[in-house]
Design a protein around this motif. Structure first.
Motif, PDB file in Angstrom:
ATOM      1  N   ILE A 109       0.836  -1.204   0.000  1.00 30.65           N
ATOM      2  CA  ILE A 109       0.000   0.000   0.000  1.00 30.65           C
ATOM      3  C   ILE A 109       0.871   1.254   0.000  1.00 30.65           C
ATOM      4  O   ILE A 109       0.586   2.230  -0.708  1.00 30.65           O
ATOM      5  CB  ILE A 109      -0.948  -0.009   1.212  1.00 30.65           C
ATOM      6  N   MET A 110       1.947   1.228   0.772  1.00 29.79           N
ATOM      7  CA  MET A 110       2.855   2.375   0.814  1.00 29.79           C
ATOM      8  C   MET A 110       3.513   2.604  -0.545  1.00 29.79           C
ATOM      9  O   MET A 110       3.665   3.748  -0.993  1.00 29.79           O
ATOM     10  CB  MET A 110       3.914   2.162   1.895  1.00 29.79           C
ATOM     11  N   LEU A 111       3.884   1.527  -1.223  1.00 27.71           N
ATOM     12  CA  LEU A 111       4.495   1.656  -2.548  1.00 27.71           C
ATOM     13  C   LEU A 111       3.500   2.226  -3.556  1.00 27.71           C
ATOM     14  O   LEU A 111       3.857   3.069  -4.389  1.00 27.71           O
ATOM     15  CB  LEU A 111       5.013   0.295  -3.023  1.00 27.71           C
ATOM     16  N   ILE A 112       2.255   1.768  -3.471  1.00 21.29           N
ATOM     17  CA  ILE A 112       1.218   2.293  -4.360  1.00 21.29           C
ATOM     18  C   ILE A 112       0.993   3.781  -4.089  1.00 21.29           C
ATOM     19  O   ILE A 112       0.804   4.582  -5.011  1.00 21.29           O
ATOM     20  CB  ILE A 112      -0.096   1.504  -4.187  1.00 21.29           C
ATOM     21  N   TYR A 113       1.056   4.147  -2.816  1.00 19.32           N
ATOM     22  CA  TYR A 113       0.871   5.557  -2.446  1.00 19.32           C
ATOM     23  C   TYR A 113       2.011   6.414  -2.996  1.00 19.32           C
ATOM     24  O   TYR A 113       1.791   7.545  -3.447  1.00 19.32           O
ATOM     25  CB  TYR A 113       0.794   5.678  -0.928  1.00 19.32           C
ATOM     26  N   ILE A 114       3.218   5.876  -2.977  1.00 20.98           N
ATOM     27  CA  ILE A 114       4.353   6.591  -3.571  1.00 20.98           C
ATOM     28  C   ILE A 114       4.118   6.794  -5.066  1.00 20.98           C
ATOM     29  O   ILE A 114       4.379   7.871  -5.618  1.00 20.98           O
ATOM     30  CB  ILE A 114       5.662   5.819  -3.330  1.00 20.98           C
ATOM     31  N   LEU A 115       3.604   5.764  -5.728  1.00 26.07           N
ATOM     32  CA  LEU A 115       3.308   5.873  -7.158  1.00 26.07           C
ATOM     33  C   LEU A 115       2.252   6.942  -7.426  1.00 26.07           C
ATOM     34  O   LEU A 115       2.286   7.618  -8.460  1.00 26.07           O
ATOM     35  CB  LEU A 115       2.842   4.518  -7.701  1.00 26.07           C
ATOM     36  N   PHE A 116       1.314   7.100  -6.491  1.00 27.64           N
ATOM     37  CA  PHE A 116       0.293   8.141  -6.628  1.00 27.64           C
ATOM     38  C   PHE A 116       0.947   9.515  -6.728  1.00 27.64           C
ATOM     39  O   PHE A 116       0.572  10.344  -7.563  1.00 27.64           O
ATOM     40  CB  PHE A 116      -0.661   8.090  -5.426  1.00 27.64           C
ATOM     41  N   TRP A 117       1.940   9.758  -5.883  1.00 25.74           N
ATOM     42  CA  TRP A 117       2.616  11.057  -5.908  1.00 25.74           C
ATOM     43  C   TRP A 117       3.502  11.197  -7.137  1.00 25.74           C
ATOM     44  O   TRP A 117       3.687  12.304  -7.657  1.00 25.74           O
ATOM     45  CB  TRP A 117       3.416  11.244  -4.623  1.00 25.74           C
ATOM     46  N   GLY A 118       4.062  10.084  -7.599  1.00 25.75           N
ATOM     47  CA  GLY A 118       4.801  10.130  -8.855  1.00 25.75           C
ATOM     48  C   GLY A 118       3.879  10.476 -10.014  1.00 25.75           C
ATOM     49  O   GLY A 118       4.244  11.232 -10.921  1.00 25.75           O
ATOM     50  N   LEU A 119       2.665   9.925  -9.973  1.00 28.70           N
ATOM     51  CA  LEU A 119       1.666  10.223 -10.999  1.00 28.70           C
ATOM     52  C   LEU A 119       1.271  11.695 -10.965  1.00 28.70           C
ATOM     53  O   LEU A 119       1.054  12.312 -12.012  1.00 28.70           O
ATOM     54  CB  LEU A 119       0.434   9.343 -10.793  1.00 28.70           C
ATOM     55  N   LEU A 120       1.181  12.254  -9.768  1.00 29.33           N
ATOM     56  CA  LEU A 120       0.886  13.682  -9.630  1.00 29.33           C
ATOM     57  C   LEU A 120       1.895  14.510 -10.419  1.00 29.33           C
ATOM     58  O   LEU A 120       1.525  15.364 -11.237  1.00 29.33           O
ATOM     59  CB  LEU A 120       0.928  14.076  -8.150  1.00 29.33           C
ATOM     60  N   GLY A 121       3.179  14.251 -10.180  1.00 27.46           N
ATOM     61  CA  GLY A 121       4.216  14.997 -10.888  1.00 27.46           C
ATOM     62  C   GLY A 121       4.197  14.732 -12.379  1.00 27.46           C
ATOM     63  O   GLY A 121       4.347  15.656 -13.186  1.00 27.46           O
ATOM     64  N   TYR A 122       3.995  13.466 -12.750  1.00 30.64           N
ATOM     65  CA  TYR A 122       3.999  13.107 -14.172  1.00 30.64           C
ATOM     66  C   TYR A 122       2.892  13.828 -14.931  1.00 30.64           C
ATOM     67  O   TYR A 122       3.123  14.369 -16.017  1.00 30.64           O
ATOM     68  CB  TYR A 122       3.842  11.595 -14.320  1.00 30.64           C
ATOM     69  N   GLU A 123       1.695  13.825 -14.379  1.00 33.40           N
ATOM     70  CA  GLU A 123       0.565  14.452 -15.062  1.00 33.40           C
ATOM     71  C   GLU A 123       0.767  15.961 -15.207  1.00 33.40           C
ATOM     72  O   GLU A 123       0.450  16.541 -16.243  1.00 33.40           O
ATOM     73  CB  GLU A 123      -0.733  14.167 -14.303  1.00 33.40           C
ATOM     74  N   ILE A 124       1.293  16.591 -14.167  1.00 37.38           N
ATOM     75  CA  ILE A 124       1.547  18.034 -14.250  1.00 37.38           C
ATOM     76  C   ILE A 124       2.635  18.318 -15.284  1.00 37.38           C
ATOM     77  O   ILE A 124       2.519  19.252 -16.085  1.00 37.38           O
ATOM     78  CB  ILE A 124       1.938  18.591 -12.868  1.00 37.38           C
ATOM     79  N   GLY A 125       3.686  17.508 -15.287  1.00 40.47           N
ATOM     80  CA  GLY A 125       4.747  17.697 -16.270  1.00 40.47           C
ATOM     81  C   GLY A 125       4.266  17.465 -17.687  1.00 40.47           C
ATOM     82  O   GLY A 125       4.611  18.207 -18.610  1.00 40.47           O
ATOM     83  N   ARG A 126       3.438  16.439 -17.868  1.00 36.59           N
ATOM     84  CA  ARG A 126       2.949  16.108 -19.213  1.00 36.59           C
ATOM     85  C   ARG A 126       1.962  17.146 -19.727  1.00 36.59           C
ATOM     86  O   ARG A 126       1.966  17.501 -20.903  1.00 36.59           O
ATOM     87  CB  ARG A 126       2.285  14.729 -19.196  1.00 36.59           C
ATOM     88  N   GLU A 127       1.105  17.637 -18.845  1.00 36.70           N
ATOM     89  CA  GLU A 127       0.069  18.566 -19.272  1.00 36.70           C
ATOM     90  C   GLU A 127       0.578  19.998 -19.430  1.00 36.70           C
ATOM     91  O   GLU A 127       0.129  20.727 -20.307  1.00 36.70           O
ATOM     92  CB  GLU A 127      -1.095  18.558 -18.265  1.00 36.70           C
ATOM     93  N   PHE A 128       1.523  20.408 -18.567  1.00 41.12           N
ATOM     94  CA  PHE A 128       1.903  21.819 -18.540  1.00 41.12           C
ATOM     95  C   PHE A 128       3.374  22.079 -18.847  1.00 41.12           C
ATOM     96  O   PHE A 128       3.787  23.233 -18.906  1.00 41.12           O
ATOM     97  CB  PHE A 128       1.544  22.418 -17.171  1.00 41.12           C
ATOM     98  N   GLY A 129       4.164  21.014 -19.036  1.00 34.85           N
ATOM     99  CA  GLY A 129       5.561  21.206 -19.400  1.00 34.85           C
ATOM    100  C   GLY A 129       6.318  22.034 -18.376  1.00 34.85           C
ATOM    101  O   GLY A 129       6.110  21.908 -17.168  1.00 34.85           O
ATOM    102  N   HIS A 130       7.191  22.920 -18.872  1.00 37.27           N
ATOM    103  CA  HIS A 130       8.008  23.721 -17.963  1.00 37.27           C
ATOM    104  C   HIS A 130       7.171  24.695 -17.143  1.00 37.27           C
ATOM    105  O   HIS A 130       7.611  25.189 -16.111  1.00 37.27           O
ATOM    106  CB  HIS A 130       9.070  24.490 -18.759  1.00 37.27           C
TER     107      HIS A 130
END
Length: 210
Positions: free
Chosen positions: A120-141
């Motif tokens: 569960i902790m590892l999945i939660y870490i992935l959630f925060w990685g997804l947060l960064g990924y989506e922001i980077g993918r959608e809005f770039g720099h």
């Protein structure tokens, strides 16, 4: 910049039209195209064709950016804030139900989840990685400041929960057998790593956006 690269950027500028971020998009693609030409040693007479293969047509790129312009930073920010809050609310309801209600299925669910707490902790870490990924993918720099704001707003429930636990405002008995020193240390370390994980996701998403 080669003639093929200039042609690609000119067509992209035409297709993008009056997009509010037109200049920053073109600047980002200009840098990316220059890097591609230099790193891949693409022959001058093949630059335009290779850009079409690797990046897609200017029309396709413009269509993607026009679609993404409908996704506002505020919507993205509150989406992750709400999702993280729902995780804590759901966990709170489960914890309260386990300690107050004498239902077999809740006891089974609690036992099952505590047995896989590391997963569960590892999945939660992935959630925060997804947060960064989506922001980077959608809005770039442009998403760097959004990532910082979204993270610190989203993580508020984490700090509130830690405060309640540390000062024993929530009975420790409610979280047995999880609430022991190693687990608490792991939670603190995990919280400290959430922003770096989000940042790595952001960098990855930003690279994928080009």
């Amino acid at each position: 910049m080669t003639d093929g690269g200039q042609q690609f950027l000119q067509e992209l500028a035409k297709e993008i039209g009056n997009h509010p971020e037109k200049l920053s998009i073109l600047e980002e693609y200009e840098v990316h195209i220059s890097d591609l030409i230099q790193e891949e040693s693409i022959p001058t007479d093949q630059v335009y064709e290779q850009l079409l293969i690797r990046l897609g047509t200017p029309k396709e790129i413009a269509s993607m950016w026009k679609q993404e312009s409908r996704i506002t930073p505020r919507k993205t920010q509150w989406l992750f804030v709400i999702l993280n809050s729902l995780l804590f609310i759901g966990g709170g309801i489960l914890t309260l139900s386990y300690n107050v209600l004498d239902w077999n299925w809740i006891e089974w669910l609690w036992a099952s989840l505590t047995d896989i707490s590391i997963i569960i902790m590892l999945i939660y870490i992935l959630f925060w990685g997804l947060l960064g990924y989506e922001i980077g993918r959608e809005f770039g720099h442009r998403g760097r400041e959004l990532l910082r704001k979204t993270f610190f707003i989203s993580v508020i429930p984490n700090f509130v929960f830690m405060y309640l636990i540390i000062f024993k405002l929530i009975p420790h008995e409610w979280f047995q057998p999880l609430l022991n020193v190693p687990f608490m240390v792991a939670c603190i370390v995990l919280t400290a790593f959430l922003y770096p994980v989000s940042w790595i996701g952001y960098r990855w998403g930003r690279k994928a956006s080009v």
